[in-house]
Design a protein around this motif. Sequence first.
Motif, PDB file in Angstrom:
ATOM      1  N   PHE A   1       2.568   6.016  -7.548  1.00 34.86           N
ATOM      2  CA  PHE A   1       1.764   6.183  -8.761  1.00 34.86           C
ATOM      3  C   PHE A   1       0.602   7.157  -8.558  1.00 34.86           C
ATOM      4  N   TRP A   2       0.533   7.802  -7.407  1.00 33.01           N
ATOM      5  CA  TRP A   2      -0.533   8.776  -7.192  1.00 33.01           C
ATOM      6  C   TRP A   2      -0.219  10.052  -7.970  1.00 33.01           C
ATOM      7  N   THR A   3      -1.218  10.557  -8.654  1.00 30.18           N
ATOM      8  CA  THR A   3      -1.044  11.857  -9.314  1.00 30.18           C
ATOM      9  C   THR A   3      -1.418  13.002  -8.384  1.00 30.18           C
ATOM     10  N   SER A   4      -2.107  12.699  -7.309  1.00 33.43           N
ATOM     11  CA  SER A   4      -2.413  13.695  -6.283  1.00 33.43           C
ATOM     12  C   SER A   4      -2.621  12.973  -4.961  1.00 33.43           C
ATOM     13  N   LEU A   5      -2.472  13.706  -3.883  1.00 35.66           N
ATOM     14  CA  LEU A   5      -2.671  13.107  -2.565  1.00 35.66           C
ATOM     15  C   LEU A   5      -4.150  12.971  -2.245  1.00 35.66           C
ATOM     16  N   PRO A   6      -4.547  11.887  -1.546  1.00 39.28           N
ATOM     17  CA  PRO A   6      -5.913  11.842  -1.018  1.00 39.28           C
ATOM     18  C   PRO A   6      -6.122  13.036  -0.083  1.00 39.28           C
ATOM     19  N   SER A   7      -7.281  13.623  -0.140  1.00 40.87           N
ATOM     20  CA  SER A   7      -7.546  14.768   0.726  1.00 40.87           C
ATOM     21  C   SER A   7      -7.464  14.362   2.190  1.00 40.87           C
ATOM     22  N   ILE A   8      -7.369  15.343   3.067  1.00 43.25           N
ATOM     23  CA  ILE A   8      -7.293  15.065   4.501  1.00 43.25           C
ATOM     24  C   ILE A   8      -8.561  14.365   4.976  1.00 43.25           C
ATOM     25  N   VAL A   9      -9.705  14.752   4.418  1.00 43.34           N
ATOM     26  CA  VAL A   9     -10.972  14.130   4.814  1.00 43.34           C
ATOM     27  C   VAL A   9     -10.975  12.653   4.427  1.00 43.34           C
ATOM     28  N   ILE A  10     -10.570  12.349   3.175  1.00 43.48           N
ATOM     29  CA  ILE A  10     -10.535  10.956   2.723  1.00 43.48           C
ATOM     30  C   ILE A  10      -9.512  10.160   3.532  1.00 43.48           C
ATOM     31  N   THR A  11      -8.374  10.771   3.830  1.00 44.41           N
ATOM     32  CA  THR A  11      -7.362  10.098   4.644  1.00 44.41           C
ATOM     33  C   THR A  11      -7.919   9.725   6.017  1.00 44.41           C
TER      34      THR A  11
ATOM     35  N   ALA B   1       0.826  -1.205   0.000  1.00 44.62           N
ATOM     36  CA  ALA B   1       0.000   0.000   0.000  1.00 44.62           C
ATOM     37  C   ALA B   1       0.862   1.257   0.000  1.00 44.62           C
ATOM     38  N   SER B   2       1.953   1.231   0.769  1.00 46.20           N
ATOM     39  CA  SER B   2       2.854   2.388   0.800  1.00 46.20           C
ATOM     40  C   SER B   2       3.455   2.654  -0.569  1.00 46.20           C
ATOM     41  N   PHE B   3       3.797   1.571  -1.272  1.00 43.38           N
ATOM     42  CA  PHE B   3       4.423   1.731  -2.584  1.00 43.38           C
ATOM     43  C   PHE B   3       3.436   2.237  -3.644  1.00 43.38           C
ATOM     44  N   THR B   4       2.139   2.098  -3.414  1.00 43.67           N
ATOM     45  CA  THR B   4       1.188   2.647  -4.387  1.00 43.67           C
ATOM     46  C   THR B   4       1.300   4.164  -4.479  1.00 43.67           C
TER      47      THR B   4
ATOM     48  N   LEU C   1      -6.362  -6.390   4.876  1.00 41.67           N
ATOM     49  CA  LEU C   1      -6.989  -5.201   4.305  1.00 41.67           C
ATOM     50  C   LEU C   1      -6.775  -3.993   5.209  1.00 41.67           C
ATOM     51  N   GLY C   2      -6.873  -4.215   6.509  1.00 42.98           N
ATOM     52  CA  GLY C   2      -6.646  -3.118   7.446  1.00 42.98           C
ATOM     53  C   GLY C   2      -5.238  -2.575   7.348  1.00 42.98           C
ATOM     54  N   CYS C   3      -4.248  -3.472   7.235  1.00 41.46           N
ATOM     55  CA  CYS C   3      -2.858  -3.032   7.094  1.00 41.46           C
ATOM     56  C   CYS C   3      -2.637  -2.316   5.759  1.00 41.46           C
ATOM     57  N   PHE C   4      -3.329  -2.779   4.726  1.00 40.24           N
ATOM     58  CA  PHE C   4      -3.217  -2.116   3.422  1.00 40.24           C
ATOM     59  C   PHE C   4      -3.726  -0.674   3.510  1.00 40.24           C
ATOM     60  N   LEU C   5      -4.877  -0.484   4.154  1.00 37.18           N
ATOM     61  CA  LEU C   5      -5.427   0.868   4.311  1.00 37.18           C
ATOM     62  C   LEU C   5      -4.517   1.728   5.178  1.00 37.18           C
ATOM     63  N   LEU C   6      -3.912   1.130   6.201  1.00 37.61           N
ATOM     64  CA  LEU C   6      -2.995   1.891   7.053  1.00 37.61           C
ATOM     65  C   LEU C   6      -1.774   2.356   6.263  1.00 37.61           C
ATOM     66  N   GLY C   7      -1.313   1.538   5.301  1.00 32.80           N
ATOM     67  CA  GLY C   7      -0.204   1.951   4.452  1.00 32.80           C
ATOM     68  C   GLY C   7      -0.549   3.176   3.625  1.00 32.80           C
TER      69      GLY C   7
ATOM     70  N   ALA D   1      -0.163   9.055   2.789  1.00 36.40           N
ATOM     71  CA  ALA D   1      -0.927  10.289   2.575  1.00 36.40           C
ATOM     72  C   ALA D   1      -0.635  11.291   3.683  1.00 36.40           C
ATOM     73  N   SER D   2      -0.523  10.802   4.918  1.00 39.52           N
ATOM     74  CA  SER D   2      -0.222  11.686   6.042  1.00 39.52           C
ATOM     75  C   SER D   2       1.166  12.294   5.902  1.00 39.52           C
ATOM     76  N   VAL D   3       2.128  11.470   5.482  1.00 40.43           N
ATOM     77  CA  VAL D   3       3.485  11.967   5.261  1.00 40.43           C
ATOM     78  C   VAL D   3       3.483  13.061   4.190  1.00 40.43           C
ATOM     79  N   GLY D   4       2.732  12.835   3.106  1.00 42.47           N
ATOM     80  CA  GLY D   4       2.663  13.842   2.049  1.00 42.47           C
ATOM     81  C   GLY D   4       2.080  15.150   2.530  1.00 42.47           C
ATOM     82  N   HIS D   5       0.986  15.080   3.271  1.00 45.48           N
ATOM     83  CA  HIS D   5       0.373  16.310   3.785  1.00 45.48           C
ATOM     84  C   HIS D   5       1.292  16.998   4.794  1.00 45.48           C
TER      85      HIS D   5
END
Length: 762
Positions: free
Chosen positions: A17-27, A11-14, A44-50, A55-59
Amino acid sequence: MDSKLFSFIAASFTSLFWTSLPSIVITFLLLTVACLIIRKYQRLGCFLLGIVWMASVGHWQYSLQLSSEQTSQPVQIIGKVSSLVIAEQNIRFNINVTQIDGQDLFFAKTFRLSWRDPVWQMQQGQQVKLIAKVKPPHGLANEAGFNYQQWLFSEGITATGYVKSHLDNQLMDEVKTIRQSLLNQMLAFDLPHSSWLAALTFGYRALLQPEDWQLVQKTGVAHLIAISGLHLALVASLSYVLIAWLGGGLVSRFHSLHHINLHNLAILLTLISTLAYSALAGFGLPTLRAWLMLLFFTVFFLGNKPLAAKSLILLGLSGFVLLFPLSIFGLSFWLSFSAVIIICLVFWRWPVKKAGFSLIALLSGMLKVQLCLSLLMLPLVAWQFSYISTISPLVNLIAVPIVTMILVPICLLAVICLLIKPDWAYELFSMADFLLSYGLRFLDFALKLNGAYFNLPAFSAAVWFFVFLLVFCCCLPSFWFNKKYLCLLLLPLTSYLFTPRTNTWQIDILDVGQGVAVLISKNNRVIVYDVGASYPSGFNMADSVLLPLLQARGFSTVDLVFISHGDNDHAGSLPQLLKGIHVSQVLTNQDRCDQNFDTNWQGLRIEALWPDDVLKYNDNNGSCVIKISDQYHSVLLPGDIDKSIEKQLVDFYPEQLQADILLAPHHGSNTSSSGDFIRTVSAEFVVFSQGFMNRWSFPRQEVLERFEQVNKKESTQTQFFSTSDSGQVSFIMQSDLPKPIIVKTFRQDIYPYWYANSTHYQ
């Protein structure tokens, strides 16, 4: 545990390929969902945490960006110099800033600054107060060449700039780090190959010249001059043997020490010694990655919970993503972990079967590791650097043992002697310098062999992925598939090797900062208009932009080079271009590039509309104005002419001046782009080639307003591009067919990923 770690890592490695960060609300929503389902659906939970973590690091990284007020005027900063500095003039260094304009920062920010004439000798560890002009991290954005902005992001650098000469610049604390002091002592010996010794011993590579980098890259030994996991593994091995040997002697002599578990003690002390070695290397990320793996191994071993190699790699990856998440956006991360995985593959595929020491088994194992490393790393290296080194396996087979078993131990022993007996250190460094002289001769000899390396055109990542699959599957046991069918994986590559003639031609306006460089290409042939600047530091646009792109496109010859005029930002890199590639002909405004020039190139008409007589004008107004056209499409390249010349062109060529694509005169200066000129050209696309946050504020607002006024009056819809915002701008046209022009920009179409365009998120 392994599956959960793998889900987090994947999940972290995805985020690559992001063209933009997920918004803070979506995160936040993803975090909530992960917490609710992680007990029942752990993977699945670990994937979402990745995803949430990256996303948190990017913001968080975005939140560290400077405000517009801080980048619009000089600021006063206080901080500690964090990088080694040797030069006394034109220095470049990193500084951990703790205060800006008198305001303390809760979290320090890392700036990368240059200083032309420092008032004092800058050294790592000094506390300084400086007046600096800074801007957001930015770099040239082209299809080929070093992506400086992405590198800045991966290093966590939040601003770049330069130190201004000011009376308030002050050295607040002149204490140097131990690493800086030791490096100064070593360089004071003034040995012939001190630049190489600094790289091998302290990880300081700034003294190496471009030709040095060419030598180690083309021979495939660049990894040996960067203190990495290989060096740390050597130090760990030597430390363990030395500690166990000394400890064994002590324990055997004193009965009261017999209860000590010497094995565990040696491992623990080895962990400490390798941490000290990492400090000597400046805590570089490659050494930290290796040390983190060693830490996990030590903790689990001492806790009687041995880890399999797969689990150790996954745990190390997860730990590094958590501790240094930005590093996954740098190439070093992928090279390091790819090498580790390949080595594990070799020992799994060809395990050591003989007990005890065997020289033949050792050499056989080294040969297998080196061949597999060279073959499996080949697709990644070829994809990133567009060349293949055929001599790399042989050179590494000789160089790796010599460097790791002889050179590095001598250098480390010399460093210890610097603290005890400098005279001994000089003798040891002299010995290492002597070995280096022969090693460099060997590399130079190997590089001059026929077929030592060859350049490749740029292929897509998907093509190299299939090549990697081919090599990887060839290394596996035959299981259920017949390996002869693996050749099908080469089909994507072979399809690229055949380049049929096409009916398209292309204009690429490159991002060369404050300057101009344009490629006109058709059917694997190319023309260059202007070559960008060259600077006193040695940095130039030919080596950094033009030559890498020409190589990536597979061009070995340039048919024509037009130099509009002699200003550095247009002609400065010409000597480096001529040195790097064969050029059939160079035309300047002083020689043949005038109103009499008119030629046909593969069905395209290339004509010079100006100057009539270059001796009558200053350098800018004597610019060679070029028009390239087929029956339906045309491009106008006007150099740096001003309004007076534009008026003459409008009078001379009221119809011929019209073009679909216009490179704005003089980078968008207010002295150019008159209303009549804009109206006469009537371009559908206008490109401004200028530097990011340049001091002239190009393109000027007045120029943009004039274009808008003409658009409004003529009811046209001109599209504007700026190389500082869009990067390289490419126009693809069908020859003599009235089809629409296809437009691609580097930042929006070719490489639109959020981490490579981080200054454009607002």
